[in-house]
Write an enzyme that holds these catalytic residues in place. Structure first.
Site, PDB file in Angstrom:
ATOM      1  N   ASP A   2       0.820  -1.206   0.000  1.00  0.00           N
ATOM      2  CA  ASP A   2       0.000   0.000   0.000  1.00  0.00           C
ATOM      3  C   ASP A   2       0.859   1.264   0.000  1.00  0.00           C
ATOM      4  OD1 ASP A   2      -2.479  -1.418   0.148  1.00  0.00           O
ATOM      5  OD2 ASP A   2      -2.045  -1.809   2.263  1.00  0.00           O
ATOM      6  N   TYR A  32       6.514  -9.989   6.393  1.00  0.00           N
ATOM      7  CA  TYR A  32       6.477  -8.549   6.632  1.00  0.00           C
ATOM      8  C   TYR A  32       7.058  -8.240   8.009  1.00  0.00           C
ATOM      9  CZ  TYR A  32       3.456  -7.300   2.667  1.00  0.00           C
ATOM     10  OH  TYR A  32       2.955  -7.062   1.420  1.00  0.00           O
TER      11      TYR A  32
END
Length: 248
Positions: free
Chosen positions: A52, A110
């Protein structure tokens, strides 16, 4: 036809995310322009995932098809020389024709970094999330462990009531060094905002604003709206994409 796998790193601060958007600067748009300048034809890029706006990557995986029969080193240097300073090409590798960066089996990891203090150094403002409330490390460890396994993560992602929100988190941990907390999550795939919302919920548990039981309950039933809060994007880094079986 050659199938080329690119591994790239980027500072996501000045991008509107990975995915191409009309009129906006995106990682995919910049990378496609560089690839097309080399191949001299319209090229479709296939990425392992989409980060994002503001999210960084230390190792994103992208592949494309080309009729150019060049050695790997030639692809690497030709593409890297056409990228801006906030995108780095790490490698270029020839893969089997069946390889697909998104659909070939892989594990994505992540990392999210939080500074639990009153102030943050200016040099760290692009890649660390500042959280000033006092935190209990043991409570956060317990919270993070709840995410491991297969659950309905509808409460911990963007609101989309009709999609399949089940995901399997293979590994979840939080470590502490001084005032700094490092969250790390690995899975075959993630929902939009899932990592940032898992971090947000863990921080709320750590400060005593959310009970562990309520967070566990949210994993046991479907939510039509997001739960907790979404931690800021600058703390999140796509750390690695590891393919389970090398498809050569």
């Amino acid at each position: 036809m050659q199938n080329i796998l690119l591994r790239i790193a980027y500072d996501g601060t000045d991008f509107s995310g990975y995915q191409e958007q009309i009129g906006k600067r995106t990682v995919a748009g910049i990378l496609r322009e560089a690839v097309e300048a080399v191949t001299l034809r319209s090229t479709r890029l296939l990425a392992a995932g989409r980060t994002d706006r503001g999210v960084h990557a230390e190792e994103q995986a992208v592949n494309f098809l080309t009729s150019l029969d060049w050695p790997e080193e030639a692809f690497f240097h030709a593409i890297q020389n056409r990228l801006p300073e906030d995108v780095l090409l790490l490698s270029a590798q020839k893969m089997a024709p069946t390889f697909h960066a998104r659909f070939s089996p892989h594990v994505t990891t992540y990392r999210f970094t939080v500074e639990n203090a009153a102030l943050l150094l200016p040099t760290e403002r692009r890649n660390i999330f500042l959280y000033t409330f006092p935190l209990d490390y043991e409570r956060m460890q317990a919270a993070v462990q709840c995410f491991e396994g297969e659950h309905d993560f509808s409460a911990f992602s963007s609101a989309a009531p009709y999609r399949n929100a089940y995901r399997k988190v293979l590994h979840a941990e939080v470590t502490k060094s001084g005032n700094r907390y490092c969250f790390r999550f690995s899975a075959e795939s993630f929902l939009q905002y899932q990592v940032r919302r898992m971090v947000g919920a863990s921080l709320l548990v750590g400060r005593g604003a959310l009970t562990l039981q309520k967070m566990q309950d949210a994993l046991l039933s479907h939510y039509d709206e997001s739960f907790g809060f979404c931690a800021d994007a600058q703390g999140l880094v796509l750390e690695s994409v590891r393919y389970i079986k090398k498809p050569r």
